[in-house]
Scaffold this active site. Structure first.
Site, mmCIF file in Angstrom:
data_model
loop_
_atom_site.group_PDB
_atom_site.id
_atom_site.type_symbol
_atom_site.label_atom_id
_atom_site.label_comp_id
_atom_site.label_asym_id
_atom_site.label_seq_id
_atom_site.Cartn_x
_atom_site.Cartn_y
_atom_site.Cartn_z
ATOM 1 N N SER A 289 0.818 -1.217 0.000
ATOM 2 C CA SER A 289 0.000 0.000 0.000
ATOM 3 C C SER A 289 0.855 1.271 0.000
ATOM 4 C CB SER A 289 -0.955 -0.051 1.199
ATOM 5 O OG SER A 289 -1.931 0.953 1.120
ATOM 6 N N ASP A 300 10.489 5.054 -10.044
ATOM 7 C CA ASP A 300 10.153 5.701 -11.315
ATOM 8 C C ASP A 300 10.910 7.009 -11.517
ATOM 9 O OD1 ASP A 300 8.483 3.616 -11.801
ATOM 10 O OD2 ASP A 300 6.616 4.768 -11.756
ATOM 11 N N LYS A 314 -0.714 -4.029 -3.352
ATOM 12 C CA LYS A 314 -2.010 -3.451 -2.974
ATOM 13 C C LYS A 314 -2.060 -2.040 -3.533
ATOM 14 C CE LYS A 314 -5.119 -2.392 0.888
ATOM 15 N NZ LYS A 314 -5.311 -0.949 0.644
#
Length: 395
Positions: A289, A300, A314
């Protein structure tokens, strides 16, 4: 004035007629289902040996509507369960220290991660373990909130968990003594023998995490911090806003995460706290999460290197809607995408460098982090950072 009033009255009457016709059309279209609901209600009230109260019938109807979503993260929360959930969010509760989810295939609670230093972790319960029974009550088909509520309770009381570990055929029984679980946030230090390298572990994300992290980073910088290891292993997540604030320390300006609901996609931006340091992030299957939001943003953006194992996966966000009487409904309202707009739900984030931790040592090693002798993932992070620091000096 009278003409305007007459227009308002006529408009109101027209709306009433339209709504009535719409309701009649719905009832006509679904008449067999409506008839079935009325028949079941009649059977419950006049044929059941112990007829339920109207309150119970309505509660069951609400619960059934939420369950129709087929979403393991959405549920109806009774007043008792909602109260305990609020205690959990506030930072302390009575329980054993487990974050759980529902495994879709088996429809049973499965451990995402144990909280560090809790009865569950000390007993040896680890990420991926199935909880087959709680105090002898079979968990098959049990919703998450019921399972969590059964494990929670007054500190000092006992609860028995029947647990099946992946790869084992026979379940184990654990008798745990509930404690006051203080949900941890931030811990860290400079690593002895590795000049300039700091280590910070985030155990979860709540309202205090960002502030505590900022204070610790300042303290480590005063001690000569030149490179950092951020440990998100077994971090079950928590507050979305806290994840955005934490990620802002580690990525330059830009989106931390994209939040997608029924109608729109919104980018939540970094808040400009970026501290540029050589950075390695440790992740594993218990990183979930909000922890995945931070890890995904760092990966990224290229501001750090991820080492470890693929994360939990999740990628959805829940919102709680209070109801009258103290109950609430928890619904999955959003999904999130990484800055590169990757959907990691049920997939997870693959680290840049995959390093497995010996499963025989994992529970003990992670409960005593940083373990400079046995933690192979931490060793790889140190090796990488030392190389970066040497290269920086040479340049």
């Amino acid at each position: 004035m009278r003409r305007n009033l007459r227009r308002i009255i006529n408009l109101f009457l027209a709306l009433c007629v339209v709504n009535t016709l719409a309701l009649m059309l719905v009832v006509a279209a679904y008449y067999p289902k409506v008839e079935q609901v009325i028949r079941v209600y009649t059977l419950l009230r006049f044929q059941a040996l112990t007829p339920p109260t109207l309150d119970k019938i309505f509660e069951g109807a609400i619960k059934g509507m939420v369950e129709s979503l087929g979403d393991p993260y959405s549920s109806y929360l009774t007043p008792e369960v909602y109260r305990r959930l609020e205690e959990h969010v506030q930072g302390t509760y009575g329980g054993v220290g487990l974050l759980i989810t529902l495994e879709e295939k088996e429809k049973r609670p499965v451990v995402v991660s144990p909280f560090k230093g809790t009865p569950a972790q000390r007993a040896g319960i680890t990420s991926g373990d199935y909880i087959l029974a709680i105090d002898g009550r079979d968990t098959a088909g049990m919703d998450l909130e019921t399972a969590a509520s059964l494990m929670q309770g007054e500190p000092g009381t006992k609860v028995e968990l029947t647990v099946l570990k992946p790869g084992e055929k026979e379940p184990r029984r654990f008798t745990l003594i509930r404690e006051t679980i203080k949900i941890p946030t931030v811990d860290g230090r400079m690593l002895p023998g590795y000049p300039g390298i700091g280590y910070i572990s985030l155990s979860m994300f709540n309202e205090q995490t960002s502030g505590d992290l900022g204070k610790l980073l300042e303290e480590l910088r005063r001690q000569g911090l030149k490179a950092l290891i951020l440990d998100l292993r077994n971090n079950p997540g928590g507050s979305l806003q806290a994840a955005v604030e934490v990620a802002s320390y580690f990525i330059p300006k830009g989106p931390v995460v994209y939040i997608v609901d029924q109608k729109k996609k919104e980018a939540l931006q970094a808040t400009g706290k970026y501290i540029k340091l050589p950075l390695v992030v440790l992740v594993n299957k218990g990183s979930a999460s909000a922890a995945e939001i931070v890890a995904g943003a760092i990966k990224d953006s290229g501001s750090g290197v991820l080492i470890g194992e693929t994360t939990f996966g999740k990628g959805v966000v829940q919102t709680i809607f209070p109801l009258k009487g103290g109950a609430a409904v928890k619904l999955t309202t959003h999904k999130y995408l990484t800055p590169a707009q990757k959907d990691i739900d049920k997939v997870g984030i693959t680290p840049d460098i995959q390093v497995k931790l010996d499963p025989r040592l994992e529970q003990e090693v992670l409960s005593h982090s940083p373990d400079l002798e046995r933690d192979t993932q931490l060793k790889k992070a140190l090796e990488l950072l030392q190389g970066k620091m040497v290269t920086s000096k040479a340049a």
